[in-house]
Write an enzyme that holds these catalytic residues in place. Structure first.
Site, mmCIF file in Angstrom:
data_model
loop_
_atom_site.group_PDB
_atom_site.id
_atom_site.type_symbol
_atom_site.label_atom_id
_atom_site.label_comp_id
_atom_site.label_asym_id
_atom_site.label_seq_id
_atom_site.Cartn_x
_atom_site.Cartn_y
_atom_site.Cartn_z
ATOM 1 N N HIS A 1 29.105 -95.517 38.891
ATOM 2 C CA HIS A 1 27.700 -95.640 38.741
ATOM 3 C C HIS A 1 27.312 -95.038 39.821
ATOM 4 O O HIS A 1 27.667 -95.390 41.099
ATOM 5 C CB HIS A 1 26.860 -97.255 38.620
ATOM 6 C CG HIS A 1 28.961 -98.441 39.630
ATOM 7 N ND1 HIS A 1 29.842 -98.496 39.303
ATOM 8 C CD2 HIS A 1 28.017 -98.533 40.364
ATOM 9 C CE1 HIS A 1 30.493 -99.017 40.470
ATOM 10 N NE2 HIS A 1 29.650 -99.188 40.915
ATOM 11 N N TYR B 1 25.571 -102.298 51.077
ATOM 12 C CA TYR B 1 26.764 -102.128 50.222
ATOM 13 C C TYR B 1 27.184 -100.939 49.533
ATOM 14 O O TYR B 1 27.513 -100.326 49.028
ATOM 15 C CB TYR B 1 26.141 -104.266 49.510
ATOM 16 C CG TYR B 1 27.099 -103.397 47.836
ATOM 17 C CD1 TYR B 1 28.395 -104.046 47.394
ATOM 18 C CD2 TYR B 1 26.770 -103.283 46.137
ATOM 19 C CE1 TYR B 1 29.052 -103.304 46.339
ATOM 20 C CE2 TYR B 1 26.942 -102.483 45.105
ATOM 21 C CZ TYR B 1 28.459 -103.521 44.945
ATOM 22 O OH TYR B 1 28.894 -103.371 43.788
#
Length: 133
Positions: free
Chosen positions: A121, A21
């Site tokens: 992020h 991920y």
């Protein structure tokens, strides 16, 4: 100012999922916003981290049996406000320096900066070896 969230990873299968991920090319500009520390190849990071853990346990004469409550790694998410006016590359470097400070440079990690949302992020799993040292 960034906000930070930490998640616990308690098994190697979840570490493998987290790294997949984290390194997702669709989120990281084709993996140009990824890097590793004490990792030879970020796409094999879960294997390298598993091997490091196994070698550390062997060196210390410890069993390679894992408990259900054992912490394998930490998945840290560091989010930035769009008003911070930082480039993805600057955010990536801030995240890399932050994790180096947090670990004292003693643990392997991968880091990626995700740019697929309004707020950029950093996400990274940090290998926790303190469990076996």
């Amino acid at each position: 100012m960034p906000t930070t969230k930490s998640l616990t990873i308690q098994n190697e299968r979840n570490l493998q999922r987290a790294i997949k991920y984290i390194l997702n090319p669709e989120k990281t500009m084709g993996q140009t916003l990824t890097s590793g520390y004490k990792i030879n190849y970020v796409n094999n990071a879960d294997f390298e981290m598993k091997l490091t853990r196994k070698m550390a346990r062997l060196a210390l004469g410890q069993s390679n049996k894992k408990s259900d409550q054992e912490v394998v790694a930490r998945h840290i998410i560091q989010s930035f406000d769009p008003n911070d006016n930082l480039t993805p590359e600057e955010i990536h470097e801030i995240g890399r320096q932050t994790v180096l400070e947090l670990t004292g440079g003693n643990h392997e990690f991968v880091i990626a900066t995700h740019v697929d949302q309004d707020h950029y992020h950093n996400v990274r799993p940090d290998r926790v070896l303190s469990q076996v040292v």
